[in-house]
Design a protein around this motif. Structure first.
Motif, PDB file in Angstrom:
ATOM      1  N   ASN A 268     -11.053 -20.024 -43.581  1.00 47.48           N
ATOM      2  CA  ASN A 268     -10.202 -19.091 -42.835  1.00 47.48           C
ATOM      3  C   ASN A 268     -10.539 -19.060 -41.349  1.00 47.48           C
ATOM      4  OD1 ASN A 268      -8.785 -18.203 -45.169  1.00 47.48           O
ATOM      5  ND2 ASN A 268     -10.499 -16.844 -45.690  1.00 47.48           N
ATOM      6  N   GLN A 269     -11.329 -20.021 -40.882  1.00 54.09           N
ATOM      7  CA  GLN A 269     -11.740 -20.055 -39.483  1.00 54.09           C
ATOM      8  C   GLN A 269     -11.181 -21.299 -38.795  1.00 54.09           C
ATOM      9  OE1 GLN A 269     -16.008 -20.134 -40.297  1.00 54.09           O
ATOM     10  NE2 GLN A 269     -16.201 -18.062 -39.462  1.00 54.09           N
ATOM     11  N   THR A 349     -20.095 -15.182 -33.700  1.00 54.36           N
ATOM     12  CA  THR A 349     -21.217 -14.290 -33.969  1.00 54.36           C
ATOM     13  C   THR A 349     -22.138 -14.930 -35.010  1.00 54.36           C
ATOM     14  OG1 THR A 349     -20.097 -13.168 -35.792  1.00 54.36           O
ATOM     15  CG2 THR A 349     -19.723 -12.296 -33.558  1.00 54.36           C
ATOM     16  N   ASP A 350     -23.244 -14.284 -35.250  1.00 54.16           N
ATOM     17  CA  ASP A 350     -24.158 -14.744 -36.302  1.00 54.16           C
ATOM     18  C   ASP A 350     -23.458 -14.725 -37.660  1.00 54.16           C
ATOM     19  OD1 ASP A 350     -26.760 -15.694 -36.922  1.00 54.16           O
ATOM     20  OD2 ASP A 350     -27.314 -13.729 -37.717  1.00 54.16           O
ATOM     21  N   ASP A 351     -22.638 -13.709 -37.902  1.00 50.69           N
ATOM     22  CA  ASP A 351     -21.904 -13.614 -39.159  1.00 50.69           C
ATOM     23  C   ASP A 351     -20.850 -14.714 -39.274  1.00 50.69           C
ATOM     24  OD1 ASP A 351     -23.339 -11.462 -40.113  1.00 50.69           O
ATOM     25  OD2 ASP A 351     -21.890  -9.953 -39.434  1.00 50.69           O
ATOM     26  N   ASP A 352     -20.234 -15.083 -38.165  1.00 53.82           N
ATOM     27  CA  ASP A 352     -19.262 -16.188 -38.189  1.00 53.82           C
ATOM     28  C   ASP A 352     -19.919 -17.479 -38.664  1.00 53.82           C
ATOM     29  OD1 ASP A 352     -17.112 -14.664 -37.238  1.00 53.82           O
ATOM     30  OD2 ASP A 352     -17.662 -15.024 -35.147  1.00 53.82           O
ATOM     31  N   TRP A 353     -21.109 -17.746 -38.170  1.00 54.12           N
ATOM     32  CA  TRP A 353     -21.846 -18.931 -38.616  1.00 54.12           C
ATOM     33  C   TRP A 353     -22.163 -18.827 -40.111  1.00 54.12           C
ATOM     34  CZ3 TRP A 353     -22.213 -23.379 -36.193  1.00 54.12           C
ATOM     35  CH2 TRP A 353     -22.146 -23.420 -34.796  1.00 54.12           C
ATOM     36  N   ASN A 354     -22.542 -17.625 -40.572  1.00 57.83           N
ATOM     37  CA  ASN A 354     -22.833 -17.440 -41.989  1.00 57.83           C
ATOM     38  C   ASN A 354     -21.593 -17.689 -42.848  1.00 57.83           C
ATOM     39  OD1 ASN A 354     -25.513 -16.774 -41.498  1.00 57.83           O
ATOM     40  ND2 ASN A 354     -25.103 -14.571 -41.390  1.00 57.83           N
ATOM     41  N   THR A 355     -20.435 -17.270 -42.346  1.00 58.21           N
ATOM     42  CA  THR A 355     -19.186 -17.500 -43.072  1.00 58.21           C
ATOM     43  C   THR A 355     -18.898 -18.992 -43.209  1.00 58.21           C
ATOM     44  OG1 THR A 355     -18.249 -15.400 -42.317  1.00 58.21           O
ATOM     45  CG2 THR A 355     -16.694 -17.087 -43.042  1.00 58.21           C
ATOM     46  N   LEU A 356     -19.122 -19.738 -42.140  1.00 61.60           N
ATOM     47  CA  LEU A 356     -18.923 -21.187 -42.175  1.00 61.60           C
ATOM     48  C   LEU A 356     -19.824 -21.833 -43.221  1.00 61.60           C
ATOM     49  CD1 LEU A 356     -17.784 -23.855 -41.003  1.00 61.60           C
ATOM     50  CD2 LEU A 356     -19.636 -23.766 -39.307  1.00 61.60           C
ATOM     51  N   THR A 466     -35.253 -17.592 -26.906  1.00 61.15           N
ATOM     52  CA  THR A 466     -35.133 -16.788 -25.698  1.00 61.15           C
ATOM     53  C   THR A 466     -33.830 -17.113 -24.981  1.00 61.15           C
ATOM     54  OG1 THR A 466     -36.316 -18.406 -24.368  1.00 61.15           O
ATOM     55  CG2 THR A 466     -37.629 -16.682 -25.421  1.00 61.15           C
ATOM     56  N   LYS A 467     -33.295 -16.136 -24.288  1.00 60.83           N
ATOM     57  CA  LYS A 467     -31.972 -16.272 -23.690  1.00 60.83           C
ATOM     58  C   LYS A 467     -31.925 -17.295 -22.566  1.00 60.83           C
ATOM     59  CE  LYS A 467     -30.730 -11.528 -24.906  1.00 60.83           C
ATOM     60  NZ  LYS A 467     -30.348 -10.176 -24.423  1.00 60.83           N
ATOM     61  N   GLN A 468     -33.093 -17.774 -22.124  1.00 62.11           N
ATOM     62  CA  GLN A 468     -33.125 -18.785 -21.070  1.00 62.11           C
ATOM     63  C   GLN A 468     -32.866 -20.203 -21.589  1.00 62.11           C
ATOM     64  OE1 GLN A 468     -35.285 -16.296 -21.223  1.00 62.11           O
ATOM     65  NE2 GLN A 468     -34.996 -15.226 -19.280  1.00 62.11           N
ATOM     66  N   PHE A 469     -32.862 -20.404 -22.900  1.00 63.41           N
ATOM     67  CA  PHE A 469     -32.562 -21.732 -23.430  1.00 63.41           C
ATOM     68  C   PHE A 469     -31.133 -22.130 -23.056  1.00 63.41           C
ATOM     69  CE2 PHE A 469     -36.341 -21.470 -25.961  1.00 63.41           C
ATOM     70  CZ  PHE A 469     -36.620 -22.780 -26.352  1.00 63.41           C
ATOM     71  N   GLY A 470     -30.941 -23.418 -22.793  1.00 65.01           N
ATOM     72  CA  GLY A 470     -29.601 -23.952 -22.568  1.00 65.01           C
ATOM     73  C   GLY A 470     -29.147 -24.700 -23.807  1.00 65.01           C
ATOM     74  N   LEU A 471     -28.092 -24.175 -24.469  1.00 64.96           N
ATOM     75  CA  LEU A 471     -27.602 -24.765 -25.709  1.00 64.96           C
ATOM     76  C   LEU A 471     -26.117 -25.103 -25.595  1.00 64.96           C
ATOM     77  CD1 LEU A 471     -29.167 -22.321 -28.361  1.00 64.96           C
ATOM     78  CD2 LEU A 471     -30.249 -24.255 -27.197  1.00 64.96           C
ATOM     79  N   SER A 472     -25.637 -25.904 -26.553  1.00 66.67           N
ATOM     80  CA  SER A 472     -24.212 -26.185 -26.637  1.00 66.67           C
ATOM     81  C   SER A 472     -23.468 -24.948 -27.136  1.00 66.67           C
ATOM     82  CB  SER A 472     -23.954 -27.351 -27.592  1.00 66.67           C
ATOM     83  OG  SER A 472     -24.621 -28.522 -27.162  1.00 66.67           O
ATOM     84  N   VAL A 473     -22.135 -24.941 -26.938  1.00 64.66           N
ATOM     85  CA  VAL A 473     -21.304 -23.829 -27.380  1.00 64.66           C
ATOM     86  C   VAL A 473     -20.073 -24.389 -28.080  1.00 64.66           C
ATOM     87  CG1 VAL A 473     -19.781 -21.957 -26.607  1.00 64.66           C
ATOM     88  CG2 VAL A 473     -22.099 -22.162 -25.665  1.00 64.66           C
ATOM     89  N   ARG A 474     -19.760 -23.816 -29.244  1.00 61.91           N
ATOM     90  CA  ARG A 474     -18.485 -24.042 -29.920  1.00 61.91           C
ATOM     91  C   ARG A 474     -17.745 -22.716 -29.950  1.00 61.91           C
ATOM     92  NH1 ARG A 474     -17.874 -28.769 -33.117  1.00 61.91           N
ATOM     93  NH2 ARG A 474     -19.141 -30.377 -32.085  1.00 61.91           N
ATOM     94  N   CYS A 475     -16.460 -22.742 -29.632  1.00 57.94           N
ATOM     95  CA  CYS A 475     -15.671 -21.523 -29.636  1.00 57.94           C
ATOM     96  C   CYS A 475     -14.874 -21.408 -30.935  1.00 57.94           C
ATOM     97  CB  CYS A 475     -14.725 -21.496 -28.447  1.00 57.94           C
ATOM     98  SG  CYS A 475     -15.581 -21.505 -26.837  1.00 57.94           S
ATOM     99  N   LEU A 476     -14.567 -20.159 -31.306  1.00 64.65           N
ATOM    100  CA  LEU A 476     -13.879 -19.819 -32.551  1.00 64.65           C
ATOM    101  C   LEU A 476     -12.624 -19.024 -32.215  1.00 64.65           C
ATOM    102  CD1 LEU A 476     -14.264 -19.794 -35.760  1.00 64.65           C
ATOM    103  CD2 LEU A 476     -15.278 -17.522 -35.410  1.00 64.65           C
ATOM    104  N   ARG A 477     -11.510 -19.374 -32.856  1.00 63.11           N
ATOM    105  CA  ARG A 477     -10.271 -18.617 -32.587  1.00 63.11           C
ATOM    106  C   ARG A 477     -10.411 -17.188 -33.091  1.00 63.11           C
ATOM    107  NH1 ARG A 477      -5.001 -19.898 -31.397  1.00 63.11           N
ATOM    108  NH2 ARG A 477      -5.269 -22.145 -31.816  1.00 63.11           N
ATOM    109  N   GLU A 478      -9.979 -16.242 -32.272  1.00 65.18           N
ATOM    110  CA  GLU A 478     -10.065 -14.838 -32.638  1.00 65.18           C
ATOM    111  C   GLU A 478      -9.023 -14.471 -33.685  1.00 65.18           C
ATOM    112  OE1 GLU A 478     -11.845 -12.766 -28.624  1.00 65.18           O
ATOM    113  OE2 GLU A 478      -9.663 -12.971 -28.775  1.00 65.18           O
TER     114      GLU A 478
END
Length: 478
Positions: A268-269, A349-356, A466-478
């Motif tokens: 559903n995502q 969110t963390d829950d979105d990843w859990n849903t996947l 820590t929030k200073q890490f530089g990571l990749s980003v994937r976006c999710l449709r709202e």
């Protein structure tokens, strides 16, 4: 031995004779099998290819309503390796070309009882010279490797080898199969030895094998499947189980800068199937970049970075790296009020990843380190020396590092790539080995959860960084 000189008209006659001779000696072989899915249902109207050792098609067909397919090709029957020459040659002669028919190249054994200079030509059926080269060879058995190059019609061709006191001819059948056959050239190498260095280097030589590759094509519904099969014999591949893809292609999305992204619907995502590349927030504010290691470590506002291309073979600019792996963002950019993702999309969110991961588990891909774990199911198939073969086996970026057990399957179309990270102290690392992606959830004032995949494991790890890490980003449709 008396010198023999063949004029073009005589060559045409000789070639027609050889064409009749070799066509008459060809044997037709069949490769059969049945395509089914994991529930044993027949897979109909699915394209199946038979490829030679240079990955060029020599036969193709489709499965019928019962999933059955039959592919036919012709070759010379041989009970022994045509390259074997147990006793030393007693006269100048040529062996049978192998493979024959061929595309893009074939090899002809050349037996020389003494050292000599040889002129080697290839003629078409009209007696027109296609390729010529000259080389010195020593006593013994040599392999003449011929590549006819692109733009030639399929049919019969004649190889002529002439030198002091001898002139030899051999026929061969070229199958164009509608594909380009690479750069034209003739190379000669001693049997079991190195290629002669005085020949024009126009052809890359690889060891010849007696195997063919049965390839079931990748489609929107099923993953690619391939099987190695023996050459020059009938072969029944039995039932081939195809792995069904578990996603629907999305409509795609474009960010504020016009960068376009593929998307996939998983359960559903709807997820981006590529890492984010934008340099601006959705409100058009520029994201800070170019920070030194010290500034990266100390910043408390949004920032981005790109893996240095100087350490990545084959990537020659920052633009190349961004195209392959996207940009790296600290968590402050993820949480910025300007919005990191396009309109109507958000950082998961963390829950979105859990849903996947729960959806992957429900379809038989649990979040564990096993070969068919969720991590491997969500990885891109591009990997060094993966057993999936072409086009997924590659050293070109983006790709995962080689691992003997774990490989990406991309069951869900997520196509996760190993973009590495920028550490909180500013250093870069792990391209090809790890992929890291942020969640928008906050664990504490200084940390947030992320998800990672490792080339040597089948799971997806949850890490508080820590929030200073530089990571990749994937976006999710709202």
């Amino acid at each position: 031995m008396k010198n023999i000189y063949l004029t073009p008209p005589i060559l045409v006659v000789m070639l027609l004779f050889l064409a009749f001779r070799f066509t008459d000696n060809l044997t037709t072989y069949e490769v059969t099998g049945r395509l089914i899915d994991s529930d044993s249902n027949a897979v109909a109207a699915h394209t199946v290819l038979l490829l030679n050792e240079q990955d060029h098609p020599i036969a193709s067909g489709q499965s019928n309503d019962e999933g059955l397919f039959v592919l036919s090709y012709q070759a010379e029957a041989a009970s022994v390796d045509p390259f074997d020459d147990i006793q030393g040659p007693s006269e100048f002669r040529l062996g049978s070309s192998y493979p024959n028919p061929f595309n893009p190249r074939t090899t002809v054994p050349f037996y020389a009882p003494e050292a000599t200079q040889a002129v080697i030509d290839v003629y078409d059926i009209l007696g027109r010279q296609v390729i010529q080269t000259q080389v010195g060879v020593g006593q013994g058995t040599h392999h003449i490797v011929v590549n006819l190059g692109p733009g030639l019609s399929q049919g019969q061709y004649l190889l002529r080898v002439r030198g002091n006191g001898f002139a030899l001819v051999q026929g061969m059948t070229f199958i164009s199969a509608g594909v380009s056959s690479g750069s034209a050239g003739i190379h000669v190498r001693p049997a079991g030895g190195q290629e002669r260095m005085d020949i024009a280097p126009r052809l890359n030589i690889s060891d010849e094998t007696a195997d063919l590759r049965l390839l079931v094509e990748d489609t929107d519904d099923f993953l690619q499947r391939q099987v190695q099969i023996p050459f020059a014999q009938d072969y029944d591949s039995g039932e081939l189980i195809l792995t069904r893809k578990r996603y629907i292609p999305g409509d795609g999305v474009t960010d504020i800068e016009g960068n376009e992204y593929r998307t996939v619907i998983i359960g559903n995502q709807e997820w981006m199937a590529e890492n984010l590349r934008t340099t601006r927030y959705h409100d058009e504010t520029e994201i800070e970049t170019g920070l030194s290691d010290t500034d990266w470590r100390n910043t408390t506002t949004g920032a981005m970075a790109v893996q240095p291309h100087g350490t990545l073979s084959g990537l020659n600019s920052e633009e190349d790296v961004v195209e392959a792996y996207g940009r790296l963002y600290n968590w402050h950019a993820v949480s910025a009020t300007g919005g990191l993702c396009p309109a109507g999309w958000r950082v998961p969110t963390d829950d979105d990843w859990n849903t996947l991961l729960a959806y992957a588990d429900s379809l038989g891909y649990p979040n564990s380190s096993m070969t068919y774990g969720a991590g491997n199911a969500l990885k891109s198939r591009r990997q060094e020396e993966t057993t999936l073969g072409a086009p997924w086996a590659t050293f070109e970026h983006p790709r995962w590092r080689f691992h003997a057990t774990h490989r990406g399957w991309d069951i869900f179309g997520f196509s996760g790539h190993a973009g590495g990270y920028r550490v909180f102290n500013g250093n870069f690392d792990f391209v090809g080995a790890y992929g890291y992606w942020w969640s928008s959830t906050e664990s504490s004032a200084t940390s947030a959860p992320s998800r990672s995949k490792f080339h040597g494991s089948g799971d997806v790890s949850r890490l508080n960084l820590t929030k200073q890490f530089g990571l990749s980003v994937r976006c999710l449709r709202e």
